[in-house]
Write an enzyme that holds these catalytic residues in place. Structure first.
Site, PDB file in Angstrom:
ATOM      1  N   LYS A 248       0.841  -1.197   0.000  1.00 42.16           N
ATOM      2  CA  LYS A 248       0.000   0.000   0.000  1.00 42.16           C
ATOM      3  C   LYS A 248       0.878   1.250   0.000  1.00 42.16           C
ATOM      4  CE  LYS A 248      -3.626   2.179   2.812  1.00 42.16           C
ATOM      5  NZ  LYS A 248      -4.376   2.023   4.071  1.00 42.16           N
TER       6      LYS A 248
ATOM      7  N   SER B 266      -2.957   2.774 -17.489  1.00 40.13           N
ATOM      8  CA  SER B 266      -2.090   2.419 -16.374  1.00 40.13           C
ATOM      9  C   SER B 266      -1.882   3.573 -15.408  1.00 40.13           C
ATOM     10  CB  SER B 266      -0.728   1.932 -16.855  1.00 40.13           C
ATOM     11  OG  SER B 266      -0.068   3.008 -17.487  1.00 40.13           O
TER      12      SER B 266
ATOM     13  N   THR C  69      -5.993  -0.827 -12.235  1.00 38.56           N
ATOM     14  CA  THR C  69      -5.135  -0.628 -13.394  1.00 38.56           C
ATOM     15  C   THR C  69      -3.836  -1.368 -13.138  1.00 38.56           C
ATOM     16  OG1 THR C  69      -4.280   1.044 -14.939  1.00 38.56           O
ATOM     17  CG2 THR C  69      -4.144   1.569 -12.576  1.00 38.56           C
ATOM     18  N   TYR C  70      -2.830  -1.109 -13.941  1.00 38.21           N
ATOM     19  CA  TYR C  70      -1.532  -1.748 -13.724  1.00 38.21           C
ATOM     20  C   TYR C  70      -0.447  -0.674 -13.673  1.00 38.21           C
ATOM     21  CZ  TYR C  70      -0.843  -1.089 -18.737  1.00 38.21           C
ATOM     22  OH  TYR C  70      -0.721  -0.537 -19.973  1.00 38.21           O
TER      23      TYR C  70
ATOM     24  N   GLY D  13      -4.608   7.002 -19.723  1.00 43.27           N
ATOM     25  CA  GLY D  13      -5.753   6.415 -20.404  1.00 43.27           C
ATOM     26  C   GLY D  13      -7.069   6.763 -19.720  1.00 43.27           C
ATOM     27  N   ALA D  14      -8.006   5.823 -19.741  1.00 41.55           N
ATOM     28  CA  ALA D  14      -9.343   6.073 -19.194  1.00 41.55           C
ATOM     29  C   ALA D  14      -9.306   6.467 -17.722  1.00 41.55           C
ATOM     30  CB  ALA D  14     -10.221   4.842 -19.380  1.00 41.55           C
ATOM     31  N   ALA D  15      -8.332   5.947 -16.959  1.00 47.68           N
ATOM     32  CA  ALA D  15      -8.225   6.285 -15.535  1.00 47.68           C
ATOM     33  C   ALA D  15      -7.981   7.778 -15.321  1.00 47.68           C
ATOM     34  CB  ALA D  15      -7.119   5.472 -14.876  1.00 47.68           C
TER      35      ALA D  15
END
Length: 118
Positions: free
Chosen positions: A9, A25, A57-58, A73-75
């Site tokens: 975390k 990502s 995501t990664y 991207g979309a994030a």
């Protein structure tokens, strides 16, 4: 029986960039990755403290000690630069192993996204 438990975390870092025109990502400063026991392409959950968004995501490795936390991207639509986020990864393990497992949790400085050493 296998259960899923938090492995790593990064608690409260500040989003520095949001790049919609990228494949996808989260780019994370390499120093934070090492400290949190995370690796590139590992799946992570991201929680946005500012708006309550939660998504997966990664990881992409960012420049060491740059402080970069960039959603791609979309994030990128789920955050704004300046938002405070929490990044978590999970691992599956046997129930008995999980009872004694200790996750790696780091608490970077939210003003700089740098590690704080005692």
């Amino acid at each position: 029986m296998l259960i899923e438990i938090m492995k790593s975390k990064i608690h409260r870092v500040t989003v520095t960039e949001a790049n919609l025109n990228y494949i996808g990502s989260i780019t994370i400063d390499e120093e934070l990755l090492d400290a949190a026991n995370l690796i590139p392409y590992e799946k992570v959950s991201v929680v946005n403290n500012n708006n309550g968004e939660r998504f997966e995501t990664y990881i992409i490795k960012g420049e060491r000690r740059s402080g970069i936390i960039c959603l791609n991207g979309a994030a990128a639509r789920k955050v704004q630069p300046g938002d405070i986020i929490i990044i978590m990864s999970y691992a599956r393990m046997d129930f008995e192993e999980a009872r004694t497992f200790q996750p790696t949790i780091i608490f970077p400085n939210t003003a700089t996204n740098q590690l704080v050493y005692p």
